[in-house]
Design a protein around this motif. Structure first.
Motif, PDB file in Angstrom:
ATOM      1  N   ASP B  32     -49.832   6.317 -80.694  1.00  0.00           N
ATOM      2  CA  ASP B  32     -49.197   6.638 -79.500  1.00  0.00           C
ATOM      3  C   ASP B  32     -48.542   5.169 -79.163  1.00  0.00           C
ATOM      4  OD1 ASP B  32     -49.898   9.143 -79.294  1.00  0.00           O
ATOM      5  OD2 ASP B  32     -51.118   9.036 -77.539  1.00  0.00           O
ATOM      6  N   GLN B  33     -49.239   3.974 -79.247  1.00  0.00           N
ATOM      7  CA  GLN B  33     -48.797   2.759 -78.921  1.00  0.00           C
ATOM      8  C   GLN B  33     -47.831   2.402 -79.876  1.00  0.00           C
ATOM      9  OE1 GLN B  33     -51.880  -0.099 -79.062  1.00  0.00           O
ATOM     10  NE2 GLN B  33     -53.239   0.893 -77.562  1.00  0.00           N
ATOM     11  N   ALA B  35     -45.589   4.376 -81.137  1.00  0.00           N
ATOM     12  CA  ALA B  35     -44.420   5.175 -80.960  1.00  0.00           C
ATOM     13  C   ALA B  35     -43.652   5.124 -79.223  1.00  0.00           C
ATOM     14  CB  ALA B  35     -44.597   6.700 -81.096  1.00  0.00           C
ATOM     15  N   GLY B  36     -44.879   4.579 -78.536  1.00  0.00           N
ATOM     16  CA  GLY B  36     -44.462   4.447 -77.114  1.00  0.00           C
ATOM     17  C   GLY B  36     -44.605   5.863 -76.289  1.00  0.00           C
ATOM     18  N   CYS B  37     -45.343   6.864 -76.749  1.00  0.00           N
ATOM     19  CA  CYS B  37     -45.373   8.111 -76.061  1.00  0.00           C
ATOM     20  C   CYS B  37     -46.646   8.700 -76.341  1.00  0.00           C
ATOM     21  CB  CYS B  37     -43.974   8.917 -76.460  1.00  0.00           C
ATOM     22  SG  CYS B  37     -44.034   9.329 -78.278  1.00  0.00           S
ATOM     23  N   GLN B  38     -46.790   9.915 -76.084  1.00  0.00           N
ATOM     24  CA  GLN B  38     -48.014  10.747 -76.202  1.00  0.00           C
ATOM     25  C   GLN B  38     -47.592  11.640 -77.637  1.00  0.00           C
ATOM     26  OE1 GLN B  38     -49.242  13.376 -73.016  1.00  0.00           O
ATOM     27  NE2 GLN B  38     -51.533  13.173 -73.786  1.00  0.00           N
ATOM     28  N   ARG B 300     -39.728   7.520 -74.982  1.00  0.00           N
ATOM     29  CA  ARG B 300     -40.836   6.751 -74.256  1.00  0.00           C
ATOM     30  C   ARG B 300     -41.413   7.699 -73.057  1.00  0.00           C
ATOM     31  NH1 ARG B 300     -42.685   2.135 -74.257  1.00  0.00           N
ATOM     32  NH2 ARG B 300     -41.548   1.706 -76.351  1.00  0.00           N
ATOM     33  N   GLY B 301     -42.756   7.517 -73.069  1.00  0.00           N
ATOM     34  CA  GLY B 301     -43.564   8.183 -71.943  1.00  0.00           C
ATOM     35  C   GLY B 301     -43.578   9.652 -72.132  1.00  0.00           C
ATOM     36  N   LYS B 302     -42.838  10.293 -73.099  1.00  0.00           N
ATOM     37  CA  LYS B 302     -42.954  11.775 -73.126  1.00  0.00           C
ATOM     38  C   LYS B 302     -44.033  12.167 -74.150  1.00  0.00           C
ATOM     39  CE  LYS B 302     -37.877  12.086 -72.283  1.00  0.00           C
ATOM     40  NZ  LYS B 302     -36.594  12.179 -72.822  1.00  0.00           N
ATOM     41  N   THR B 303     -44.317  13.459 -73.852  1.00  0.00           N
ATOM     42  CA  THR B 303     -45.079  14.387 -74.806  1.00  0.00           C
ATOM     43  C   THR B 303     -44.351  14.742 -76.011  1.00  0.00           C
ATOM     44  OG1 THR B 303     -46.401  14.853 -72.968  1.00  0.00           O
ATOM     45  CG2 THR B 303     -46.792  16.157 -74.809  1.00  0.00           C
TER      46      THR B 303
END
Lengths: 325, 325
Positions: B32-33, B35-38, B300-303
């Protein structure tokens, strides 16, 4: 401290819900043919932090008073327990100090550091990690989370067996035989408690590396036997010097026996898991599968549960293992 | 032939119950880190036969009349569809003939042979596998199971998306973005149908190897575009010459777009999956993860749901990939 019971494992499972992964039971026709039985692999290499250890540390951390978590925790570990404690600490808002051997696999060290742990190195053969851990714990006011001789940790590890039993029942199956890797004996203690409760006739075995078969020998003699100094194995996760006091008190009542496998057998099992299951297994995580594939148990035609306990292995060792078949 | 609908995928899921593995959704804080997302990884490398392909072939086989299964089936395939068809045939009491390129990974060939398939080799660059398959089918009275341009196969592959949607909902989550590997487009067609039904606002993308980005280019031009001859890639599973007729008819309505990744990106994703998820991913199976880790999408920040579609890779190539970081 009273020995953990089934009840403690069931409550641990409730605590772990939402934190730990309900790891799959994997199988493969090709592996069944190789083993001559019906194999189910409980793939704890797919657990959070890459090994079952997170279950025990999380179950311990969830029961620590908040102020203790905030003051910090400490653990001594060859690496998987380190990562479990470091991540559980982070999730519960604390910080971990880890006493880890200088020769621990770098993926394990990096994993613990990634969760904000402070690493204190020691020499595996010349220093006493337990003494270092206890001293630091007192000096800094840190709560010590032992890797296996801890009722909360054992109950957490027992959720591996609890889950596997439920997964087998969902398939309308019962385990005839179960086997899991064994270092200090926490995983096999908790898991055997849960499995014997679900399947009273199951025979449960510990699997250890040759030279570190303290639990197997202790089961034979009836008392805790240590390993001879100087033994070597690539199974870095399973090099505990002797069975734990609590773990052996359980294992002497729940286990049918113990088997030992060579490093070559462990590597062969790592290759088999790569080839037939597409999972990455570390040497110590592969010893139970190695015992089964190496014909160490009477399992022909039976339903056999095998715990693959971890997958934290450096890329170089894994690549070398794939190439030396 | 009418295009497959959600309903067909739901019925496929019922047919596959007890045969296909409900593969886990894996995740890792470290990924996750990066990729910058979940990120949620649908791990089809843990599927029966080591890839999602079993779902489609099993759904097709279950609907074939018994006498047709007994007469035998035929498939042309780079290897994963081969194994899916061979194993589905065995499970349903038939036998498979497989037209497979001479340069297919040996694990894929061995997998199909292990399920009793007869392998007919062909040269990938000079012979037409579709023509060979059709001729053999007629000559021997075998039922042809196409790798992607088949409504039953697409509906089976769609169960990947159906399952993943249910797994995300169990976590009270919705996918903002989803991406899956794409060869002929069967997996992404079925999966996008199921995902758009569950999450109407999800943006679904195809991931392809550079030089084989026929679906990405077809989505831009609005018509089926072929790949330029002579392109090379280690992603052996994704070398279809052009989008399928049925698959593209679906994908042009469900996909937001397509991205292409280099072989080096695919290898990097294989290493990341080894390191952070403890799973074995083949090059073609890793392209969607590669796209995400390589910053090819605005996430960024998405699922984000990522399908890892297979793990059948020869030990030498995997070892080499681990060593060339």
């Amino acid at each position: 401290m009273p020995l953990p019971q089934l009840d403690d494992i069931e409550r641990a499972a409730d605590r772990l819900a939402g934190y730990a992964v309900r790891t799959p039971l994997l199988r493969s026709d090709a592996l069944d043919q190789l083993a001559g039985c019906q194999l189910f692999i409980k793939a704890e290499c797919l657990q959070r932090t890459g090994s079952f250890k997170f279950r025990g540390s999380c179950n311990h951390m969830a029961q620590l008073p908040t102020e203790k978590v905030r003051q910090g925790v400490i653990a001594y570990s060859s690496g998987n327990h380190a990562q479990g404690v470091a991540q559980a600490a982070r999730l519960f808002g604390g910080q971990a100090t880890i006493v880890m051997p200088h020769d621990a696999p770098s993926v394990k060290r990096q994993g613990a550091e990634g969760d904000g742990a402070e690493i204190v190195g020691y020499h595996r053969n010349s220093e006493d990690r337990e003494a270092i851990g206890t001293a630091l714990s007192e000096e800094r006011g840190l709560s010590l989370i032992r890797p296996y001789d801890d009722a909360w940790v054992i109950a957490g590890q027992g959720t591996v067996g609890l889950e596997a039993a439920r997964q087998l029942r969902d398939l309308s199956l019962a385990a005839d035989v179960a086997i899991a890797p064994c270092g200090g004996g926490g995983l096999i203690a908790g898991t055997s408690l849960a499995l014997k409760a679900a399947f009273p006739d199951v025979d449960v075995f510990s699997a250890e590396p040759e030279g570190f078969d303290d639990t197997a020998r202790s089961l034979v003699s009836g008392q805790r036997e240590g390993n001879r100094p100087g033994a070597q194995s690539i199974c870095d996760a399973l090099l505990a010097p002797e069975p734990g006091e609590i773990t052996f008190a359980i294992n002497r009542t729940t286990l049918t026996g113990g088997v030992a496998v060579s490093d070559a057998d462990a590597r062969e099992a790592m290759r088999a898991a790569f080839r037939h299951l597409n999972i990455v297994v570390e040497p110590g995580g592969a010893v139970a599968l190695a015992a089964v594939l190496g014909g160490k148990l009477e399992i022909r035609g039976k339903t056999v549960l095998v715990v693959v306990s971890g997958g934290n292995v450096d890329a170089d060792l894994f690549a070398e293992t794939l190439r030396t078949s």
